[in-house]
Design an enzyme around this catalytic site. Structure first.
Site, PDB file in Angstrom:
ATOM      1  N   THR A 134     -12.928  16.525 -40.785  1.00  0.00           N
ATOM      2  CA  THR A 134     -13.837  17.617 -40.467  1.00  0.00           C
ATOM      3  C   THR A 134     -13.029  18.838 -40.060  1.00  0.00           C
ATOM      4  OG1 THR A 134     -15.615  18.439 -39.051  1.00  0.00           O
ATOM      5  CG2 THR A 134     -14.163  16.790 -38.086  1.00  0.00           C
ATOM      6  N   ASP A 136     -14.332  21.017 -38.277  1.00  0.00           N
ATOM      7  CA  ASP A 136     -14.851  21.347 -36.947  1.00  0.00           C
ATOM      8  C   ASP A 136     -13.976  20.790 -35.828  1.00  0.00           C
ATOM      9  OD1 ASP A 136     -16.993  22.410 -38.374  1.00  0.00           O
ATOM     10  OD2 ASP A 136     -18.212  20.609 -38.142  1.00  0.00           O
ATOM     11  N   MET A 181     -17.146  28.810 -39.206  1.00  0.00           N
ATOM     12  CA  MET A 181     -17.811  27.527 -39.064  1.00  0.00           C
ATOM     13  C   MET A 181     -17.393  26.843 -37.756  1.00  0.00           C
ATOM     14  SD  MET A 181     -17.688  26.022 -42.947  1.00  0.00           S
ATOM     15  CE  MET A 181     -18.899  26.555 -44.165  1.00  0.00           C
ATOM     16  N   GLY A 182     -17.807  25.589 -37.602  1.00  0.00           N
ATOM     17  CA  GLY A 182     -17.464  24.847 -36.411  1.00  0.00           C
ATOM     18  C   GLY A 182     -18.627  24.109 -35.791  1.00  0.00           C
ATOM     19  N   GLN A 292     -13.437  28.738 -46.141  1.00  0.00           N
ATOM     20  CA  GLN A 292     -12.559  28.365 -45.026  1.00  0.00           C
ATOM     21  C   GLN A 292     -12.328  26.863 -44.958  1.00  0.00           C
ATOM     22  OE1 GLN A 292     -14.800  29.224 -41.137  1.00  0.00           O
ATOM     23  NE2 GLN A 292     -16.243  29.841 -42.717  1.00  0.00           N
ATOM     24  N   ARG A 293     -13.196  26.076 -45.568  1.00  0.00           N
ATOM     25  CA  ARG A 293     -13.010  24.633 -45.485  1.00  0.00           C
ATOM     26  C   ARG A 293     -12.363  24.035 -46.723  1.00  0.00           C
ATOM     27  NH1 ARG A 293     -19.377  22.903 -45.936  1.00  0.00           N
ATOM     28  NH2 ARG A 293     -19.474  22.726 -48.208  1.00  0.00           N
TER      29      ARG A 293
END
Length: 391
Positions: A134, A136, A181-182, A292-293
């Site tokens: 993840t 996150d 994100m996060g 971003q991911r």
């Protein structure tokens, strides 16, 4: 002898396929595994009996797969019903599967734990092991998660470059809000701070979910940063709330996923509109979104290596009979960065979140501490290149 099934779940990352390649490599090296099947689109593939045979995938294909962002098998956020969980166990038995590995995060841990319990109730010898993933970085029971280091590097570079652009255009576009994100944790927002080496560089402010504040206070703080520097770049998390716990742009979600996660209107866009209307300067809004991911343009090599080794470690654990666990990367003590691979029970990860701890957030509530910078720098795979502004 038996079949090993591997799947991918949840939001993809830049190194998710590195974990898949690690699992394939680990399984190929053990004679107890006579077949490796990849389920297309997570547990949906298991339910539909839709697999890719990975047993004889050529070496050149594995090399390409490791460098490919996203989820090579396809991913899913599907939440299986209790009836479907039992169907999954039956489907795995029909495929002579002795081991199930899934690359995913909090919700994946919950699904795997339910599968483990169903197999256990049926008296079936199925080893279920999770491989963490993840951006996150919010999984409990581990130092950090594969995927975070690369996303952190991306965010740090993106926000620094947003700062370069905003500084240059401060006469016309002096304020920029960057939304990252996060989910409900501030790990990724905090990583933006890696790009600031001098007090007058971006970001001037970082808003964390762990430090909710009123919209009025946020606008005042942005105004203060703008007055101090003549321009300002502000980072905000995608689920930022006010002091009462309400989403900044309103309580009505635009989407609720199968696991109950709410997706709200953009707090970054809302803040940009408020700044512009409140003190009359143009405020732009940027949202890197899924880039971003999954971008591999500036992937962290540390992250890629650790992701692959997490896949290898998961196979080792499954083959020696461990089950109902997820691989956990733990940092070794000492000044030199190194890690070890342990395991955390799925029940301690399932549907839980690990937030940015107090010691990583500055007293202002809008910056990070040196302790956070020391924590995150080894994860991004090397320092950022130097920059120079003549303004």
């Amino acid at each position: 002898m038996g079949t090993l099934v591997v799947a991918q779940s949840g939001g993809p990352t830049a190194v998710m396929n590195a974990s898949l390649v690690g699992a394939i490599a680990g399984a190929r090296g053990d004679r107890r595994v006579d077949r490796i099947l990849g389920a297309r689109f997570g547990i949906e593939g298991i339910l539909a009996d839709d697999y890719v045979d990975l047993t004889e995938l050529p070496t050149e294909a594995l090399v390409a797969l490791k460098e490919t962002p996203g989820a090579g098998l396809g991913s899913s956020r599907y939440r299986a019903s209790d009836t479907e969980i039992h169907r999954i166990v039956s489907a795995l038995v029909a495929r002579d599967a002795s081991w199930l590995l899934t690359i995913g995060g909090n919700d994946t841990a919950d699904t795997l734990h339910r599968i483990q319990l169903a197999a256990q109730d049926a008296g079936l010898p199925l080893s279920v092991v999770g491989i963490p993933k993840t951006i996150d970085n919010d999984l409990p029971g581990m130092d950090h998660c594969p995927g975070y280091g690369s996303a952190a590097r991306y965010v740090a570079v993106a926000v620094r470059e947003a700062g370069i652009d905003t500084c240059a255009m401060q006469r016309t576009d002096p304020v920029k809000i960057v939304e990252v994100m996060g989910r409900n944790a501030g790990w990724l927002a905090a990583a933006a701070r890696l790009g600031r080496h001098e007090p007058d560089q971006a970001p001037q402010l970082v808003f964390f979910p762990e430090r909710p504040r009123s919209v009025e206070q946020m606008v005042d703080e942005i105004a203060g940063a703008y007055r101090a520097h003549g321009w300002a770049v502000v980072v905000v998390s995608e689920n930022q709330t006010d002091e009462a716990g309400r989403p900044l742009a309103g309580d009505q979600p635009v989407h609720i996923d199968p696991h109950g996660h709410r997706y709200n209107e953009s707090p970054g866009a809302h803040l940009a509109r408020l700044v512009q209307s409140t003190f009359g300067v143009r405020a732009r809004y940027e949202r890197p979104g899924s880039l971003q991911r999954t971008s591999t343009t500036i992937v962290s090599e540390t992250d890629a290596i650790e992701a692959r080794l997490a896949g290898v470690d998961a196979v080792k654990r499954a083959l020696r009979g461990e089950s109902d666990v997820m691989v956990a990367i733990q940092r070794e003590p000492g000044l030199a960065y190194s890690v070890r691979y342990e395991a955390t029970p799925l029940s301690e990860i399932a549907a839980r979140e690990r937030h940015l701890p107090d010691e990583f957030i500055a007293s202002s509530g809008t910056d990070v501490t040196d302790a956070f910078l020391a924590y995150v720098r080894p994860l991004i795979g090397g320092s950022l290149p130097p920059i120079l502004s003549l303004v």
